[in-house]
Scaffold this active site. Structure first.
Site, mmCIF file in Angstrom:
data_model
loop_
_atom_site.group_PDB
_atom_site.id
_atom_site.type_symbol
_atom_site.label_atom_id
_atom_site.label_comp_id
_atom_site.label_asym_id
_atom_site.label_seq_id
_atom_site.Cartn_x
_atom_site.Cartn_y
_atom_site.Cartn_z
ATOM 1 N N SER A 167 0.853 -1.186 0.000
ATOM 2 C CA SER A 167 0.000 0.000 0.000
ATOM 3 C C SER A 167 0.888 1.235 0.000
ATOM 4 C CB SER A 167 -0.954 -0.028 1.196
ATOM 5 O OG SER A 167 -1.879 1.038 1.128
ATOM 6 N N HIS A 194 -2.438 -1.309 -3.433
ATOM 7 C CA HIS A 194 -3.549 -0.376 -3.248
ATOM 8 C C HIS A 194 -3.279 0.896 -4.042
ATOM 9 C CE1 HIS A 194 -4.191 -2.263 1.019
ATOM 10 N NE2 HIS A 194 -4.429 -3.113 0.036
ATOM 11 N N ASP A 285 -4.250 -5.104 5.543
ATOM 12 C CA ASP A 285 -4.558 -5.959 4.401
ATOM 13 C C ASP A 285 -3.347 -6.804 4.041
ATOM 14 O OD1 ASP A 285 -6.105 -6.944 2.211
ATOM 15 O OD2 ASP A 285 -4.998 -5.604 0.881
#
EC number: 3.1.1.61
Length: 357
Positions: A167, A194, A285
């Site tokens: 991310s 992401h 995540d």
């Protein structure tokens, strides 16, 4: 860094007075944020960053006199700050410059609004304000020292595929990892990074320029091939099913694309022949998907705190014992390379019910 009730001090950089007015007004609507300055050129942005020392800078890219990437590089050298790129995604030039900005030190990419109503603009403004507040908690890093680190020993079965989840700070980290992998890597790599919808094609082009591997956007139903790096279609999650077949589904909320969904699918499909890693990023995540690979007997790792821009996702992975410990970014390419099974990928039949062919 702002703490307690102190407002987050933001510098708005955009050469369009209309856009600068809109961004300033929308951010000021959030009581957590104070706009402390505005700049309409890159050189002015550098000067104000040095004078005002803002917590966060929202940065346009295509500006007169000094473009966004050059301004970001100067700011990170002279007055380091957390920088969010706010840019249009309409053309290839913009997308390419966006990822040059990431290399220079920007943390995140946010698309400029393409809206027709006041309510839509306000919704976009709330999303921007939330991103600013989240980024204000990220430690400021001016420059990382790249040090060679030996990879940790790899034990157990060799893998037939590698999945990575990342991310905040992920694109530059992926650039470093992919640039040091050989063109004849005997496995495919599948990545859940992401990213705001609209930026994936630019990221794929940018990464294609730094690696000898072929970087592509995966297509529904295609078979994964060794020596290729796959990203999901914009706004979609990617999983790998059956005998290495790509499945794409529209994201239904949460981090996009989902690292948990990707890594869990590798555990189901490949079992002990799956490899996975969680790189720098905010949130958690990827950690549970990595744990699924660990439980299946596959190879797992998490990026260490010292080399992470944000040690959120890797920290959770280590706390869940999905990875034994963090490893430096510089050791990740060799970890992947040493984990790969030699020879062609098996393709005569799909894996059995326990993920073992």
């Amino acid at each position: 860094m702002s703490s307690g009730k102190e407002p987050i001090r933001v510098l708005v950089v955009d050469d369009s007075p209309t856009m600068a007015d809109a961004v300033s007004a929308l951010l000021t609507d959030d009581p957590r944020i104070e706009v402390v300055g505005r700049a309409n050129t890159g050189s002015r942005a550098v000067t104000l960053a040095r004078l005002l020392r803002p917590d966060v800078i929202t940065m346009d890219l295509l500006m007169p006199d000094l473009d966004g990437p050059a301004a970001i590089a100067a700011i990170m050298a002279e007055a380091p700050a957390r920088i969010l790129v706010v840019s249009a995604v309409a053309d290839q030039r913009n997308l390419d410059v966006c990822f040059q900005a990431m290399s220079a030190g920007a943390l995140e990419l946010i698309g400029k609004p393409s809206v027709t109503s006041g309510e839509e603009l306000r919704r976009w403004g709330r999303q921007l304000a939330e991103s600013v507040c989240l980024m204000a908690e990220v430690p400021v890093i001016s420059r990382r020292v790249r040090m060679a680190s030996p990879p940790p020993p790899v034990t157990g079965a060799r893998v037939d595929i590698f999945g990575l989840a990342a991310s905040t700070g992920g694109p530059p980290a992926l650039s470093e990892v992919l640039s040091r992998l050989p063109a004849d890597l005997p496995v495919p790599i599948v990545i859940a990074q992401h990213i705001t919808e609209g930026f994936t094609p630019g990221m794929v082009r940018w990464l294609s320029q730094v690696t000898s591997l072929k970087v592509v956007i995966g297509r529904e139903g295609e078979r994964l091939e060794p020596g290729r790096v796959y990203f999901p279609l914009d706004g979609h999650d990617l999983t790998v099913e059956g005998n290495g077949v790509v499945r794409l589904t529209r994201t239904r909320g949460g981090p996009c694309p989902s690292g948990d969904l990707l890594l869990s699918s590798l555990a189901r499909t490949y079992g002990s022949r799956a490899g996975g890693g969680v790189l720098t990023g905010m949130g958690e995540d990827g950690a549970r998907g990595l744990l699924d690979i660990k439980k299946a007997g596959g190879v797992t790792f998490a990026q260490d705190e010292a080399s992470s821009v944000v040690f959120g996702m890797p920290r959770v992975a280590i706390e869940l014992k999905a990875a034994d410990r963090g490893i430096p970014l510089s050791a990740i390419p060799d970890t992947i390379r040493m984990s790969c099974r030699r020879g062609p990928m098996p393709n005569s039949r799909p894996p059995g019910p326990e993920g073992v062919a």
